[in-house]
Design a protein around this motif. Sequence first.
Motif, mmCIF file in Angstrom:
data_model
loop_
_atom_site.group_PDB
_atom_site.id
_atom_site.type_symbol
_atom_site.label_atom_id
_atom_site.label_comp_id
_atom_site.label_asym_id
_atom_site.label_seq_id
_atom_site.Cartn_x
_atom_site.Cartn_y
_atom_site.Cartn_z
ATOM 1 N N GLU A 78 0.865 -1.183 0.000
ATOM 2 C CA GLU A 78 0.000 0.000 0.000
ATOM 3 C C GLU A 78 0.901 1.231 0.000
ATOM 4 N N SER A 100 -0.647 7.633 -6.418
ATOM 5 C CA SER A 100 -1.085 6.419 -5.724
ATOM 6 C C SER A 100 -0.659 5.213 -6.543
ATOM 7 N N PRO A 102 -1.402 1.315 -7.247
ATOM 8 C CA PRO A 102 -2.236 0.132 -7.024
ATOM 9 C C PRO A 102 -1.366 -1.033 -6.519
ATOM 10 N N LEU A 177 -6.238 4.588 -1.248
ATOM 11 C CA LEU A 177 -6.572 4.211 -2.627
ATOM 12 C C LEU A 177 -5.701 3.085 -3.161
ATOM 13 N N SER A 178 -4.578 2.809 -2.525
ATOM 14 C CA SER A 178 -3.672 1.784 -3.047
ATOM 15 C C SER A 178 -4.228 0.385 -2.860
ATOM 16 N N PRO A 182 -10.365 0.659 -2.554
ATOM 17 C CA PRO A 182 -10.880 -0.060 -3.727
ATOM 18 C C PRO A 182 -11.262 -1.506 -3.427
ATOM 19 N N VAL A 347 -7.640 -2.821 -8.824
ATOM 20 C CA VAL A 347 -7.691 -1.477 -8.252
ATOM 21 C C VAL A 347 -7.976 -0.409 -9.291
ATOM 22 N N TYR A 350 -11.342 1.235 -10.118
ATOM 23 C CA TYR A 350 -12.046 2.060 -9.151
ATOM 24 C C TYR A 350 -11.276 3.277 -8.654
ATOM 25 N N HIS A 351 -9.934 3.265 -8.710
ATOM 26 C CA HIS A 351 -9.206 4.234 -7.891
ATOM 27 C C HIS A 351 -9.405 5.684 -8.315
#
Length: 408
Positions: A78, A100, A102, A177-178, A182, A347, A350-351
């Motif tokens: 993350e 960020s 993923p 967000l990582s 998500p 991820v 959605y991120h």
Amino acid sequence: MSGNRAVAYLKPGTVEVRTIDFPTLELQDGPGVARDNVGRKCRHGVILKVLASNICGSDQHMVRGRTTAPEGLVLGHEITGEVVERGPDVETIEVGDIVSVPFNIACGRCRNCKERKTGICLNVNPARPGAAYGYVDMGGWVGGQAEFAMIPYADFNLLKFPDRDQARAKLLDLTMLSDIFPTGFHGVVSSGAGVGSTVYVAGAGPVGLAAAASAHLLGAAVVIVGDLNAERLAQARSFGCETVDVSQGDVGEQIAQILGEPEVDAAVDAVGFEARGHGRNAEEAPATVLNSLMSITRAGGALGIPGLYVTDDPGGIDEDAKSGTLKVRLGLGWAKSHRFTTGQCPVMQYHRGLMMAILHERVHIAKAVNATVIGIEDAPRGYAEFDQGVSRKYVLNPHGVLDGLQPV
């Protein structure tokens, strides 16, 4: 630069902060690195100054000794950071960008990536589809619980925040967000939940809390979170969830007390393979959550399963569990026409949308998961306390940029 402080797994129950090599744009040999990935050149990669890296429940599975993670594996998938070096083939990411990362590593070129299935990229892990940073059997890409990290395929993988100052101000939310935001959102989406739904989330750890916040974001009418940890259940109630204490008896009966009926429209498994049975002093029973969710989800409903299940569990309760073979009541799910969605969250589906929800104050995910900032040297304490069940999402602060930030 030569030094790079990082968190490494040593043995069950023990992590250590040690100095490792400064990353380069070539994957070096080291603990857990797939043999065929050694020497892999990443002209398409960048070096990040890690601004935030979070302790995840998936890391905790390794630290508990419940995987085949090797000694010395640098942890952390993350990652949020600032680009300090970019490879010669990087085109759209610049030095100074705050991004960020993923947790899925994806090439952007293979069939699965082109179908947006970035959790099972075919080109980044010689052993199996899918790769991640700092995780056992996931290609050996060095983890991000460190001061600096290398990120391959930067143009494809990285989510650039549109404004540096805004990103720094909201970094405690944006770091979610990582992975966990998500991942929780994916669990809710794949459960079929939406406006007016009743949703049950099994597990009030950070992913479960992120799923509950996601269900609210998607318009659920009632969100119920189940766990046996009183502190974590209190955290769920703090942002408007109903709760079920699974140590206090039948889950369906407790849901009926809330809803007037013992079933929900949609269910999310945010527990995974270290589940315990329901009731007082229950022992580990890895299929408990899956079987319970089939019981309390209406016919025609769906189960989102972001909780981790593994193929090798040295600490499994029996020989079946050690190979990820569980006694799941598939006949019940079949009879109720349930749909199941498993596997890593993709991820990148959605991120960006979730970033916009954060930046425009539609969700306060750091507050929902009780984000708690600690220094990288405090990582061993963070792992120990997380293992004891504290209701906190520990965020490592390698360079001090999170000093003074609080969940809002």
